[in-house]
Scaffold this motif. Sequence first.
Motif, PDB file in Angstrom:
ATOM      1  N   ASP A 143       9.711  51.963  68.645  1.00  0.00           N
ATOM      2  CA  ASP A 143      10.470  53.178  68.304  1.00  0.00           C
ATOM      3  C   ASP A 143       9.589  54.297  67.748  1.00  0.00           C
ATOM      4  N   ASP A 144       8.306  54.048  67.566  1.00  0.00           N
ATOM      5  CA  ASP A 144       7.408  55.082  67.023  1.00  0.00           C
ATOM      6  C   ASP A 144       6.964  56.019  68.159  1.00  0.00           C
ATOM      7  N   TRP A 145       7.889  56.897  68.588  1.00  0.00           N
ATOM      8  CA  TRP A 145       7.575  57.783  69.717  1.00  0.00           C
ATOM      9  C   TRP A 145       6.590  58.880  69.328  1.00  0.00           C
ATOM     10  N   GLU A 146       6.587  59.230  68.046  1.00  0.00           N
ATOM     11  CA  GLU A 146       5.634  60.245  67.575  1.00  0.00           C
ATOM     12  C   GLU A 146       4.197  59.769  67.813  1.00  0.00           C
TER      13      GLU A 146
ATOM     14  N   SER B 154       8.530  64.767  71.350  1.00  0.00           N
ATOM     15  CA  SER B 154       8.598  63.527  70.558  1.00  0.00           C
ATOM     16  C   SER B 154       8.975  63.794  69.095  1.00  0.00           C
ATOM     17  N   ILE B 155       8.757  65.030  68.619  1.00  0.00           N
ATOM     18  CA  ILE B 155       9.124  65.359  67.224  1.00  0.00           C
ATOM     19  C   ILE B 155      10.340  66.290  67.198  1.00  0.00           C
ATOM     20  N   SER B 156      10.990  66.450  68.365  1.00  0.00           N
ATOM     21  CA  SER B 156      12.240  67.208  68.464  1.00  0.00           C
ATOM     22  C   SER B 156      13.391  66.203  68.555  1.00  0.00           C
ATOM     23  N   SER B 157      14.607  66.691  68.821  1.00  0.00           N
ATOM     24  CA  SER B 157      15.765  65.776  68.830  1.00  0.00           C
ATOM     25  C   SER B 157      15.635  64.699  69.908  1.00  0.00           C
ATOM     26  N   PHE B 158      14.935  65.011  71.017  1.00  0.00           N
ATOM     27  CA  PHE B 158      14.747  64.012  72.087  1.00  0.00           C
ATOM     28  C   PHE B 158      14.063  62.764  71.536  1.00  0.00           C
ATOM     29  N   GLY B 159      12.965  63.003  70.793  1.00  0.00           N
ATOM     30  CA  GLY B 159      12.168  61.889  70.273  1.00  0.00           C
ATOM     31  C   GLY B 159      12.804  61.229  69.069  1.00  0.00           C
ATOM     32  N   VAL B 160      13.345  62.074  68.159  1.00  0.00           N
ATOM     33  CA  VAL B 160      13.951  61.547  66.922  1.00  0.00           C
ATOM     34  C   VAL B 160      15.143  60.650  67.253  1.00  0.00           C
ATOM     35  N   ASN B 161      15.963  61.073  68.247  1.00  0.00           N
ATOM     36  CA  ASN B 161      17.152  60.293  68.622  1.00  0.00           C
ATOM     37  C   ASN B 161      16.878  59.286  69.744  1.00  0.00           C
ATOM     38  N   HIS B 162      15.641  59.194  70.176  1.00  0.00           N
ATOM     39  CA  HIS B 162      15.221  58.264  71.231  1.00  0.00           C
ATOM     40  C   HIS B 162      16.030  58.415  72.521  1.00  0.00           C
ATOM     41  N   GLU B 163      16.115  59.665  72.981  1.00  0.00           N
ATOM     42  CA  GLU B 163      16.801  59.951  74.256  1.00  0.00           C
ATOM     43  C   GLU B 163      15.759  59.933  75.373  1.00  0.00           C
TER      44      GLU B 163
END
Length: 765
Positions: free
Chosen positions: A217-220, A310-319
């Motif tokens: 889950d660490d997309w950042e 990855s640090i926008s809502s796409f990444g934070v919400n894992h979309e």
Amino acid sequence: MGSAVLSELATEIFVPVCGVIGIAFSLVQWVLVSRVKLTSERHVSANSKKNGYSDYLIEEEEGINDHSVVTKCADIQNAISEGATSFLFTEYQYVGIFMIAFAILIFLFLGSVEGFSTNSQPCTYDKEKMCKPALATAIFSTVSFLLGAVTSVLSGFLGMKIATYANARTTLEARKGVGKAFIIAFRSGAVMGFLLAANGLLVLYIAINLFKLYYGDDWEGLFEAITGYGLGGSSMALFGRVGGGIYTKAADVGADLVGKVERNIPEDDLRNPAVIADNVGDNVGDIAGMGSDLFGSCAESSCAALVVASISSFGVNHELTAMLYPLLISSVGILVCLITTLFATDFFEIKAVKEIEPALKKQLIISTVLMTVGIAIATWIGVPSSFTIFNFGAQKLVKNLQLFLCVGVGLWAGLIIGFVTKYYTSYAYSPVQDVADSCRTGAATNVIFGLALGYKSVIIPIFAIAISIFVSFSFAAMYGIAVAALGMLSTIATGLAIDAYGPISDNAGGIAEMAGMSHRIRERTDALDAAGNTTAAIGKGFAIGSAALVSLALFGAFVSRAAISTVDVLTPKVFIGLIVGAMLPYWFSAMTMKSVGSAALKMVEEVRRQFNSIPGLMEGHAKPDYATCVKISTDASIKEMIPPGALVMLTPLIVGTFFGVETLAGVLAGALVSGVQIAISASNTGGAWDNAKKYIEAGASEHARTLGPKGSDPHKAAVIGDTVGDPLKDTSGPSLNILIKLMAVESLVFAPFFATHGGLLFKIF
């Protein structure tokens, strides 16, 4: 906020399937090209009136032995292919050493951020969450750097192999008509375009999925490590462009100055000792270098968009679907380019020389129109109706329509840049005709007019880039700029096809001349080549425009990652960086121009020596020593590509380590602003001089015929202009776009180290 229409599973299937379709389509095109045999088999086509010419061969009509011509073509093609392969292997040996050394450097710099600790660390943008250790970023950034580098090298090498496979086949098809030759050259370009676009997409997609096994889950952390992919792609492209550019132009200048100006023999005459090196150069510079360059741009724009996402809502919400939006754009681009290619090869036939340029122009228009529809669909199904994008510490609310406009503005800005480039470099329009006319009074006025044309040609592309930056940033911050760059590069398969078509046609003309084919065949290949010159200039325009947007997006990601709140030009730290950064493109251009000049000097002396010392060479009774000329070009390019490469690769490391992230931000901004202007003017000046010479040689109008024929004083002045422009359009100009984006992506990859340990001098004093 909602979620994307396209499910995660559908995305996971759609992206790789599009990549596989791209590779399959390129293989089909290759099979069709390979049907032209380099043997003297006679066959009667069932479609004997296709392309406006009957299929009987001109050679038979003129009573020339067909078998000997085909054998000669095959021999010349082998010589060119062997020369290109051996040069690239030599180049890649040196580049391989650099690649390993730089990979170690990435690991050491990034690993030392947390003292090579294996403990989890607070996330960069959300301190309450725990992310994977810095050591993981170091390892995975190194792996992705190597992946990008290998893919870039492979892209260039495959492109060169395809081009050398197709050149003699294009020559042989020219016997049956200009339409058939055009289709072979264009199909070959398409093989390279689709292979490169599909390979780049698939390798990036596979890398993301493999890295996800560790990062979870660490997309950042995952997408920060993926930025190494873009760095690997562009660092190899730099050496490919500079090394290949020095090789091709040293040979070209030597062949032209002695052969055409002093000895008054035709271009690509077998008596010219530099002729094989010149034709090899077209493949290693214009094809291999360009392939690696555009692959690098694609990789970097994808990486820049992914890092911000990855640090926008796409990444934070894992979309996942929305996160992979950049890859969706590239996937749709492959499908659009596939349909567009069929318009050139299957739906319409070229029946006359005057239809060549319009056919290539239609490729740009059709791909852009279809891609606009493709982007609309991808945006509608690929991202939620509204979402947030990271904007220097804050989250900006964005709607999917705004994101569509960001990509669309980049796509259409690319088309505008393409058409402006065409206007300034094609001899169908007044700017090049004015340059040709200035040759009446000698080389000096030709040079003055050519330089003025280059400077003037910068105006509209810069406005196009400026408008696309303003629109995309206003709508979606730095993510908007990254996807605008992706929009410009979304039709890369078509762009590469029409770009690679140029050097293939140039080689085909050279082979026709060397094989002693009739002047009517040479006229056809010259017509293909003249159109190819313009398309090559258009390709460079796309590369430079997209590099400006890519490097700005990477600059934004770097500023965010290095935790710089503002880049204030009024602070001395930033301003000194700005002024030094603006100087770097000049320093780099000086190095590459001088390298071509000194290599060309050796080449001219060697060609003169052979003409003066080999008895019967001018009469055609003796063979020149081609190998010595090939060796001069190879040795010069390998030796001379290292200093410019070192300048670009070491500048961010030295500035970031000793002066800190703020000064480095200034350097990146300065290099971007001055580099884009020089790159556009250099490419267009060189392209205009080249086509002014071709305008006179072709006798393309009543006006052109008053300046010719070949060997006249205006023609000699045009050749000198063309020779001056060679290193501008094929070495310095195209390499500058790599300089601006490579420094930006390198700064982003090393940003964690610079933010933690950088600015040593300012800490001491």
